[in-house]
Design a protein around this motif. Structure first.
Motif: not given
Ligand SMILES: [Fe+2]
Length: 311
Positions: A59-63, A101-103, A238-242, A310-311
């Motif tokens: 999840t959340d690979p943020h490519l 998500g956050d692909l 996903g989303h929570v990165h934890q 932040g991001y």
């Protein structure tokens, strides 16, 4: 470069649930939900029987379009490749990959093409839902039938995998809305097999004030719906990165580390965590029990800047 070869495995929060109240360390590294049978001894390994299905959630690979694109100092394509390699090497043979998500952080065509190339290379079925950092039109165009939503059900063995789009254009937080809630309710009435629901944003608080402002706005309605359908065994986001796990009325809400940057749990303001990237393994048993664990790339050499606001 083979990042996996340079990293050490690190399984986090290795627990087994004995009952709804008691949590104890588990020698096999699995977290068992509901009442699962004891692992068999002798003969085929349990994970090799037809009664166990393995899903790997990334999840959340943020490519980014650029292969060396970075999020807060982490080269996201490289860390995604490393986590994918770890997942394929370390977990039992997978039946499918799920991406929650956050692909693609820059919502670029090349980012989605790169993702598809990497996922196609695995030879496994894969399913993708959008996050707040995604373009649904580009997902549909470039990921084809793997792009799922707004409410989609895929059958895997004795289980139903439900893919729920919790995003709305222009919003960082999630909202399901009455139409999607109704469609989900219809799907759960029609399909009574054990089910796991995947969505991007978290439907209940994770006890981080800044992150909880970005949760599913109508999460209470989603939870109330799941409470009425006892075949629901887990909501996985996903989303929570934890890593996150909370038991509700007969099912679990699970959060999963990102394949790139982690957020520090239980913080009032945005805070980066030094934890390495990871993924979640989900094992679905024919009797409706579910086992899961998070595996991380301990020792991964690239770490995010912890001074970011932040991001
Ligand atoms: Fe994200």
């Amino acid at each position: 470069m083979n990042w996996f070869g340079n990293a050490h495995l690190h399984n986090c929060y290795i627990l087994v649930l004995i009952n709804k109240e008691q949590i104890m360390p588990a020698p096999n590294g699995l977290r068992t939900f509901d009442v699962a049978p004891s692992p068999t001894t002798g003969g085929a390994r349990p994970e090799q029987t037809a009664q166990r299905l393995t899903l790997l959630q990334l999840t959340d690979p943020h490519l980014f379009a650029e292969p060396d694109g970075q999020l807060l100092g982490v080269t996201t394509r490289r860390s995604f490749e490393a986590v994918l390699e770890l997942a394929l090497a370390h977990s039992p043979p997978a039946d499918a990959l799920v991406l929650t998500g956050d692909l693609v952080h820059d919502e670029s065509r090349e980012g989605y093409r790169a993702l598809r190339r990497l996922l196609d290379r695995t030879g496994l079925p894969y399913y993708c839902i959008p996050g707040n950092h995604d373009s649904q039109p580009l997902m549909e165009e470039l990921l084809g039938p793997a792009a799922l939503g707004p409410v989609a059900v895929r059958t895997l063995g004795d289980w139903n995998l439900v893919f729920l789009d919790s995003t709305e254009p222009g919003r960082e937080g999630g909202r399901i809305g009455q139409a999607r809630l109704a469609a989900l309710g219809d799907a759960l009435v029609a399909k009574r097999s054990p089910a796991v629901i995947f969505l991007h944003q978290h439907p209940i608080p994770v006890q981080s004030a800044w992150m909880d402002r970005l949760s599913v706005e109508d999460g209470d309605e989603l939870i109330a719906l799941c409470n009425r359908h006892h075949q629901v065994k887990a909501l996985v986001c996903g989303h929570v990165h934890q890593e996150f796990a909370q038991r509700l009325d007969g099912y679990w809400v699970l959060g999963t580390p990102s394949t790139c940057v982690q957020f520090e749990p239980r913080q009032s303001k945005f805070a980066i965590d030094a934890q390495p990237p990871g993924y979640r393994e989900l094992t679905l048993l024919a009797n409706g029990a579910l086992e899961t664990r998070v595996v991380r790339l301990d020792g991964y050499p690239e770490r995010p800047s912890r001074t970011a606001g932040g991001y």
